[in-house]
Design a protein around this motif. Structure first.
Motif, short mmCIF file in Angstrom:
data_model
loop_
_atom_site.label_atom_id
_atom_site.label_comp_id
_atom_site.label_asym_id
_atom_site.label_seq_id
_atom_site.Cartn_x
_atom_site.Cartn_y
_atom_site.Cartn_z
N GLN A 118 0.83 -1.19 0.00
CA GLN A 118 0.00 0.00 0.00
C GLN A 118 0.86 1.24 0.00
OE1 GLN A 118 -3.32 0.01 -0.29
NE2 GLN A 118 -3.06 -2.18 -0.59
N LYS A 119 0.27 2.35 -0.45
CA LYS A 119 0.98 3.62 -0.46
C LYS A 119 1.46 3.95 0.94
CE LYS A 119 0.40 8.53 -0.66
NZ LYS A 119 -0.56 9.62 -0.68
N PRO A 163 3.32 3.70 -5.03
CA PRO A 163 2.07 2.99 -5.32
C PRO A 163 2.08 1.59 -4.75
CG PRO A 163 3.46 3.11 -7.27
CD PRO A 163 4.12 3.95 -6.23
N ASP A 203 1.50 0.24 -11.25
CA ASP A 203 0.24 0.95 -11.10
C ASP A 203 0.42 2.43 -11.45
OD1 ASP A 203 -2.21 2.01 -10.34
OD2 ASP A 203 -2.42 0.62 -8.66
N ASP A 211 -2.23 4.91 -9.68
CA ASP A 211 -1.94 5.14 -8.27
C ASP A 211 -0.79 6.12 -8.11
OD1 ASP A 211 -2.08 4.96 -5.54
OD2 ASP A 211 -1.24 2.94 -5.39
N GLN A 212 0.25 5.96 -8.94
CA GLN A 212 1.38 6.88 -8.82
C GLN A 212 1.00 8.30 -9.21
OE1 GLN A 212 4.94 6.78 -11.45
NE2 GLN A 212 6.09 6.40 -9.56
N ASN A 259 -1.92 9.64 -8.87
CA ASN A 259 -2.71 10.15 -7.75
C ASN A 259 -1.80 10.60 -6.59
OD1 ASN A 259 -5.14 9.71 -9.06
ND2 ASN A 259 -5.43 7.68 -8.17
#
Length: 402
Positions: A22-23, A117, A122, A125-126, A128
């Motif tokens: 997870q981040k 991410p 991903d 995700d990155q 974001n």
């Protein structure tokens, strides 16, 4: 004099040991953040990682007089593998060294946010994460881009707000970055090609398993390898190049799903019979491991595999074990604990070992230099080296493993 230089060069070469989940936003007491993991104890043992950075100025924090409370943001491609943990450790050590040199304590400390991410491929995700970090207005951002062209809008926004961008590990298409901190992937990949060709007596079929199709690092590791094969190894044939983010395409091939516009070569189901389920037909239940095994099984003449990161190496080794192909020569990038164990067990022929700790440290230095308007080298070379079972215990190399 020439002899003396030759000895010095040989000694220097011996020391050139280089090349998600997870981040997270992971912090350290000396970086002005809340995590209690200390990095001071690593200064001496990791100094050799910094001594090979080119230019050498990126291996120290001299003259980086950032304002109290400055925040730097580093965004990796992932956070769970040994490689990315070393990048993070190097970045955190640079900030700790900076705070120590400047005498900053408490709220005055230079602060570091390291984020990544959930998985290394991903892209969304990155992007974001980058949006979130820019919304906090850090003094500078360092990013290892999953997709070299995905962040142009965010980089424009950073430029509008005078936030310099430093690329590391994997480059970007954006032209106005402050610096690029990386392994010379083209050169390292050519080295890997020569070593793999040597291991199969410079003759036969090989396959490539590349960690993705979008990042600059993946593209360069593929290109450098293929160029060396094409130019200097006429009796070696590359029969397959597979990118780990092409799972869906290979699932359909294995399941026999026709390409768009083609009609499947099957008979119509008998009247009253159930039509096959589309999900099963798509092959969506076929795993990455099964894809790699399928490729090797379909091409039994393959004598060697080139893999470009830890994940790809594990997949190739597992497939070879499943097929009882103990004779297969497998070469990879990176030097984490799992890969070193495979090297000891002779399941890997050799490794191109990079310098992720040095990359993380140099990225923070480049960010600080950009904030201070000191200027940066366009490219900072972190180095790499070739590691085998025979030399992995040598002191200069063993100190660089992660």
């Amino acid at each position: 004099m020439n002899k003396r230089w030759g000895i010095l060069a040989a000694a220097l070469c011996a020391s050139l040991v280089f090349g998600g989940c997870q981040k997270e936003s992971l912090n350290d007491g000396d970086t002005g953040e809340t995590n209690t993991n200390k990095t001071d104890s690593k200064v001496n043992e990791k100094q050799s990682n910094l001594d090979v950075l080119q230019p050498l100025a990126y291996g120290n924090v001299n003259g980086l007089n950032l304002e109290p409370g400055t925040t730097l943001s580093i965004i990796g491609r992932g956070s769970s593998s040994a490689y990315w943990k070393e990048v993070e450790a190097g970045a955190k050590q640079a900030v700790a060294d900076m705070n120590k040199a400047l005498g900053y304590k408490g709220e005055d400390k230079v602060k570091l946010t390291y984020s990544a991410p959930g998985t290394e491929n991903d892209v969304d995700d990155q992007v974001n994460i980058l949006d979130e970090e820019l919304a906090r207005y850090p003094a500078a951002v360092g990013i290892a881009a999953v997709d070299s062209g995905a962040c142009a809008v965010q980089f424009d926004l950073a430029a509008e707000n005078n936030i310099p961008i430093v690329a590391f590990d994997s480059g970007v298409d954006y032209q106005d970055i402050a610096a690029m901190v990386d392994t010379n992937n083209l050169e390292a990949a050519a080295t890997a090609a020569r070593k793999l060709c040597d291991s199969i007596d410079d003759e036969g079929e090989i396959a490539l398993f590349v960690h993705d199709s979008k990042s600059t690092s993946a593209k360069e590791r593929e290109k450098g390898f293929l160029d060396e094969i094409t130019q200097n190894h006429p009796n070696v044939k590359v029969v397959k190049v597979y990118h780990l983010d092409e799972l869906e395409e290979m699932q359909k091939e294995i399941a026999g799903v026709p390409e768009s516009g083609e009609q499947p070569d099957t008979e119509e189901p008998a009247e009253g019979a159930d039509a096959p389920e589309s999900e099963a037909d798509s092959g969506s239940d076929i795993t990455q491991e099964e894809v790699v095994k399928y490729i090797l099984e379909k091409n039994p003449s393959i004598k060697g595999c080139y893999t470009t990161n830890e994940e790809a190496a594990k997949l190739a080794v597992e497939a070879c074990e499943s097929l009882e192909r103990e004779d297969m020569k497998v070469i990879s990038f990176d030097g984490g604990k799992d890969q070193l164990e495979l090297l000891k067990e002779e399941k890997l022929e050799g490794l191109i070992v990079q310098n992720p700790y040095g990359i993380g440290y140099a990225t923070v230095v480049a960010c600080a230099r950009a904030v201070l308007g000191q200027g940066n080298e366009a490219v900072v070379d972190a180095g790499y080296t070739w590691v085998t079972k025979d030399n992995m215990e040598d002191a200069p190399i063993a100190r660089m493993m992660y």
